[in-house]
Design a protein around this motif. Sequence first.
Motif, short mmCIF file in Angstrom:
data_model
loop_
_atom_site.label_atom_id
_atom_site.label_comp_id
_atom_site.label_asym_id
_atom_site.label_seq_id
_atom_site.Cartn_x
_atom_site.Cartn_y
_atom_site.Cartn_z
N VAL A 21 -9.13 4.56 0.44
CA VAL A 21 -9.26 3.30 1.15
C VAL A 21 -8.39 2.22 0.51
O VAL A 21 -7.63 1.54 1.19
CB VAL A 21 -10.73 2.84 1.14
N LEU A 22 -8.48 2.10 -0.81
CA LEU A 22 -7.91 0.92 -1.44
C LEU A 22 -6.45 1.07 -1.83
O LEU A 22 -5.77 0.07 -2.04
CB LEU A 22 -8.73 0.55 -2.68
N ARG A 24 -4.37 3.94 -0.39
CA ARG A 24 -3.63 4.64 0.66
C ARG A 24 -3.85 4.03 2.03
O ARG A 24 -3.20 4.41 2.99
CB ARG A 24 -4.06 6.10 0.73
N PHE A 25 -4.79 3.12 2.15
CA PHE A 25 -5.13 2.48 3.43
C PHE A 25 -5.54 3.47 4.50
O PHE A 25 -5.12 3.36 5.64
CB PHE A 25 -3.94 1.69 3.99
N LEU A 26 -6.33 4.46 4.14
CA LEU A 26 -6.84 5.35 5.17
C LEU A 26 -8.34 5.10 5.32
O LEU A 26 -9.04 4.92 4.33
CB LEU A 26 -6.60 6.82 4.78
N GLY A 27 -8.79 5.09 6.56
CA GLY A 27 -10.21 4.86 6.79
C GLY A 27 -10.64 3.41 6.63
O GLY A 27 -11.74 3.12 6.19
N ILE A 28 -9.74 2.49 7.01
CA ILE A 28 -10.08 1.08 6.89
C ILE A 28 -11.10 0.66 7.96
O ILE A 28 -11.96 -0.17 7.70
CB ILE A 28 -8.82 0.20 7.03
N CYS A 116 -9.06 7.73 10.39
CA CYS A 116 -7.76 8.32 10.03
C CYS A 116 -7.81 8.99 8.66
O CYS A 116 -6.93 9.77 8.32
CB CYS A 116 -6.64 7.30 10.10
N GLY A 120 -5.61 12.19 8.01
CA GLY A 120 -4.67 11.90 6.92
C GLY A 120 -4.81 12.89 5.79
O GLY A 120 -3.83 13.42 5.27
N SER A 184 -9.24 -3.94 -4.49
CA SER A 184 -8.07 -3.05 -4.56
C SER A 184 -7.24 -3.36 -5.80
O SER A 184 -6.67 -2.47 -6.43
CB SER A 184 -7.26 -3.22 -3.28
N MET B 21 -6.58 -1.13 11.87
CA MET B 21 -6.29 -1.79 10.61
C MET B 21 -5.44 -0.95 9.65
O MET B 21 -4.66 -1.49 8.88
CB MET B 21 -7.60 -2.14 9.89
N CYS B 22 -5.60 0.38 9.72
CA CYS B 22 -4.92 1.21 8.70
C CYS B 22 -3.40 1.04 8.75
O CYS B 22 -2.80 0.68 7.74
CB CYS B 22 -5.30 2.67 8.86
N ALA B 26 -0.96 -0.74 5.94
CA ALA B 26 -0.14 0.18 5.15
C ALA B 26 1.34 0.04 5.40
O ALA B 26 2.14 0.24 4.50
CB ALA B 26 -0.57 1.62 5.43
N LEU B 96 3.35 9.42 6.62
CA LEU B 96 2.08 9.90 7.13
C LEU B 96 1.57 9.07 8.32
O LEU B 96 0.84 9.58 9.16
CB LEU B 96 1.06 9.84 5.99
N PHE B 97 1.98 7.80 8.39
CA PHE B 97 1.38 6.94 9.39
C PHE B 97 1.91 7.15 10.80
O PHE B 97 1.35 6.61 11.74
CB PHE B 97 1.48 5.47 8.96
N LEU B 100 -0.46 9.61 12.25
CA LEU B 100 -1.76 8.95 12.30
C LEU B 100 -1.88 7.94 13.44
O LEU B 100 -2.94 7.37 13.64
CB LEU B 100 -2.07 8.27 10.97
N VAL B 103 -4.88 8.56 15.73
CA VAL B 103 -6.23 8.06 15.50
C VAL B 103 -6.28 6.54 15.44
O VAL B 103 -7.27 5.97 14.99
CB VAL B 103 -6.85 8.66 14.22
N PRO B 170 -3.16 -4.65 -2.82
CA PRO B 170 -4.02 -5.83 -2.78
C PRO B 170 -3.41 -6.95 -1.93
O PRO B 170 -4.12 -7.63 -1.19
CB PRO B 170 -4.10 -6.28 -4.24
N PHE B 173 -4.27 -6.70 1.84
CA PHE B 173 -5.60 -7.17 2.21
C PHE B 173 -5.66 -8.69 2.20
O PHE B 173 -6.16 -9.32 3.13
CB PHE B 173 -6.64 -6.64 1.22
#
Lengths: 196, 201
Positions: A21-22, A24-28, A116, A120, A184, B21-22, B26, B96-97, B100, B103, B170, B173
């Motif tokens: 999450v923090l 790789r930003f997957l599953g936000i 994701c 992912g 993060s 959001m992902c 990212a 990877l995105f 993705l 999803v 960080p 976010f």
Amino acid sequence: MSGATRLFFIFLSAILVNNFVLSRFLGICPFLGVSKKVDTALGMSIAVTFVMVFASIITWFLNVILVALNIQFLQTIVFILIIATLVQFVEIFLKKTSPALYDALGIFLPLITTNCAILGLALLNVQNEFTLLETIINALGAGLGFALALIIFASIREKLELNNDIPGPFKGIPSALITAGILSMSFMGFQGMITL
Amino acid sequence: MKIITNGLFKNNPTFVQVLGMCPTLATTTSAVNGLGMGLATTAVLVMSNMVISVIKKFVPDKIRIPSYIVIIASFVTVIDMIMHGFTYELWKTLGLFIPLIVVNCIILGRAESFASKNNVFKSFLDGIGMGLGFTGALVILGIVREFLGNGSIFGLQITNLKLYAMILPPGAFIALGMLAAFFNYLGTMNLKKKKQQKEEK
């Protein structure tokens, strides 16, 4: 690096260094969506870990078939279909065998298809050319890492909701995002600790 | 026209609906990456919206979600291959995105809530509006992060002041949180204005 140490490093790296999450930003989406209460966060993390491990195992075998037939370009389509089916299957299976667990996880399961982090993870496993055992360990680590981030975040947010000093425009999502940013930042401390 | 502006401003997928959001967090390390990701998502969204609105009558209700996912995944695979062929550098950074995108909740969300109820042309417009709204948000976030983190905009060096943290996770976010707060502020100001105007009348 011997086998066991490598496994341990993969596990640790999935939980802390490359936290899904923090860093790789997957599953936000579930991270922001179901983190208002610690209980629901816990339920979600268990469901995600569960599906992650199963999905990783199945996609690993599927990838062997895809490579054998030389049709890797179908990866995305095949993986997402398998994950969607798997989630549905787990839902039906739990309903029949353990209604208590189903009641606890029930509402989160359908949401997982579009998480994701699962797809992912499956794609990352293939990219890194992990063996089956490494894949399982990586999935377990990723799930626990997700759980760790989600539960810490939920407990912070529970306190944050009670705070009335937050200025109007920052209420809700903005303050949650900034909290996640600070969280993060603390996970950045693990960066570079392990290189596989 | 209304359908397009609905996606661009009123129901902006990123700032108002907080979906997808992902990739937003990212891939916005620079304005160019944000733009690339936004356009790829827009392409998938427009095509899947159109196809879904064409086949909506033939798909049984019970299996509609899996069939939507297959349609979306096919278009994502196409985009993935096109980007691999023509924009290799971007393909490598987004990595990877790109797969993705499947999803990304925005796409399935629009399929379910708009394309499965409206005709092809309307679905096409909705795809464009929502897609550009998403792209716009990504580019804004990309510009902010690239400027603060690297001192440049679209690769053009402006200052030497660099806050590397803004390019690291960080920063993503925090920058998005600040922007969301700013848009909330604009929203409430607008409401207040409208109220005042009504009271004056």
